[in-house]
Write an enzyme that holds these catalytic residues in place. Sequence first.
Site, PDB file in Angstrom:
ATOM      1  N   LYS A   1      -3.110   2.660  -5.492  1.00 12.11           N
ATOM      2  CA  LYS A   1      -2.450   1.936  -6.590  1.00 12.11           C
ATOM      3  C   LYS A   1      -2.828   2.449  -7.978  1.00 12.11           C
ATOM      4  O   LYS A   1      -1.990   2.491  -8.866  1.00 12.11           O
ATOM      5  CB  LYS A   1      -2.699   0.440  -6.481  1.00 12.11           C
ATOM      6  CG  LYS A   1      -4.137   0.026  -6.716  1.00 12.11           C
ATOM      7  CD  LYS A   1      -4.326  -1.446  -6.381  1.00 12.11           C
ATOM      8  CE  LYS A   1      -5.748  -1.866  -6.616  1.00 12.11           C
ATOM      9  NZ  LYS A   1      -6.130  -3.002  -5.772  1.00 12.11           N
TER      10      LYS A   1
ATOM     11  N   ARG B   1     -10.111 -15.059  -4.318  1.00 10.96           N
ATOM     12  CA  ARG B   1      -8.823 -14.459  -4.638  1.00 10.96           C
ATOM     13  C   ARG B   1      -7.960 -14.752  -3.424  1.00 10.96           C
ATOM     14  O   ARG B   1      -7.834 -15.906  -3.035  1.00 10.96           O
ATOM     15  CB  ARG B   1      -8.961 -12.972  -4.993  1.00 10.96           C
ATOM     16  CG  ARG B   1      -7.813 -12.504  -5.898  1.00 10.96           C
ATOM     17  CD  ARG B   1      -7.905 -11.041  -6.257  1.00 10.96           C
ATOM     18  NE  ARG B   1      -7.606 -10.159  -5.121  1.00 10.96           N
ATOM     19  CZ  ARG B   1      -7.545  -8.841  -5.193  1.00 10.96           C
ATOM     20  NH1 ARG B   1      -7.772  -8.235  -6.337  1.00 10.96           N
ATOM     21  NH2 ARG B   1      -7.267  -8.108  -4.132  1.00 10.96           N
TER      22      ARG B   1
HETATM   23  C1  PLP Z   1      -7.088  -2.621  -5.057  1.00 14.55           C
HETATM   24  C2  PLP Z   1      -7.439  -3.107  -3.729  1.00 14.55           C
HETATM   25  C3  PLP Z   1      -8.319  -2.374  -2.914  1.00 14.55           C
HETATM   26  C4  PLP Z   1      -9.015  -1.132  -3.402  1.00 14.55           C
HETATM   27  O1  PLP Z   1     -10.001  -1.510  -4.313  1.00 14.55           O
HETATM   28  P1  PLP Z   1     -11.028  -0.448  -4.941  1.00 14.55           P
HETATM   29  O2  PLP Z   1     -12.025  -1.300  -5.637  1.00 14.55           O
HETATM   30  O3  PLP Z   1     -10.235   0.401  -5.856  1.00 14.55           O
HETATM   31  O4  PLP Z   1     -11.615   0.314  -3.828  1.00 14.55           O
HETATM   32  C5  PLP Z   1      -8.595  -2.862  -1.659  1.00 14.55           C
HETATM   33  N1  PLP Z   1      -8.034  -3.997  -1.206  1.00 14.55           N
HETATM   34  C6  PLP Z   1      -7.182  -4.723  -1.944  1.00 14.55           C
HETATM   35  C7  PLP Z   1      -6.619  -5.967  -1.379  1.00 14.55           C
HETATM   36  C8  PLP Z   1      -6.855  -4.305  -3.229  1.00 14.55           C
HETATM   37  O5  PLP Z   1      -6.020  -5.035  -3.974  1.00 14.55           O
END
Ligand code: PLP
Length: 350
Positions: A16, A111
């Site tokens: 992302k 969350r």
């Molecule tokens: C963005 C996200 C990740 C990745 O997180 P990082 O801290 O960039 O490794 C993993 N799981 C979910 C649900 C996310 O939204």
Amino acid sequence: MARLRYRGIAVTAVTKAILGAPEIAEIWQQAGVSGLGDSRIENVRAMRAAGIPTLMTLVRSPMLSQAEQVVCLADVSLNTELEVIRELSSVAKRLGRTHAVVLMVELGDLREGIMPALLEQTVREVLQFPNITFKGIGANLACRSGVSPDIVNMTALSSFADDIDSAFGPVVEVVSGGNSASLSWALSGVDTGRINDLRLGESLLLGVDPLQREPIPGLHTDAIRLVTEVIESKRKPSQPWGKIAQAAFGEVPSVSDRGDIVQSILAVGRQDIDPEGLIPPPGIEILGASSDHLVVESTGSGELLTVGGEISFQINYSALLRAMTSPFITKVMSPLKAVLREEIGENFRA
Ligand SMILES: *Cc1c(COP(=O)(O)O)cnc(C)c1O
């Protein structure tokens, strides 16, 4: 990756922050990730359009309004709402496809996630939806409230997987133990239980552990840099004059008089970056930022920066997200393949 594989943990690389850039997704694929994940269906679409065939997980609960896109473009999605899964099921049935679902469990960060007491009941319902495959469970920590992954919450997640399997037979294939913040737990030598997947974005891109923002041994912290251009460079007083009220972003600047300084403006601003997330090179200090201007001081030689010259910054996750999303920042990918081949040698399958 090898260090995790040794512990039976596969990596879902999260794209992302790079908006699903196919160049990087491909490199990760070649480095041996088990799949790719993104929170935005638009990024998944971009990777599919670039011909990336890898197992693709939508890591944010699908919007009801995007259920059809999710079924068409992603193989798996992380879910917490039966209403959404019902819609995914009906779309999948209509299209003659199947879609896999990982249920997210709330472990205290508050969350996304199903409350543990309701998990078994939710699994029971998910197992009954046509054209939906129940793939497993997952959790997300250290995002909203900063709750760290530890033995207690990770063991709880493993035991939920055991509970589900004892209630319904062996149905839990994936136990996804979190994001980059779970990396230090996973590599700490503890028993990782049933956790067999981590969803990693920040750690792969920036080489840091997001809990303390410490560099991860063996990874580069400067693989991604922000290069800015100098558009003004002048000797100016350090102290503003006139009656002081709020500045553009609501702050009331407090400045002490340090006499004249060498001040420059770089053509980048809050629309493109998070100024708190930039690490300047030695001899440069960030004084402030507005929408389109980053004001810096040359603390070194006292010489003016050259207008048209470039200043390069290391960036944190927050600045990276904004920079990648800004249409005003040009994204340049260096020949990563060459770098990777040199570094991981025979493990690199080009
Ligand atoms: C963005 C996200 C990740 C990745 O997180 P990082 O801290 O960039 O490794 C993993 N799981 C979910 C649900 C996310 O939204």
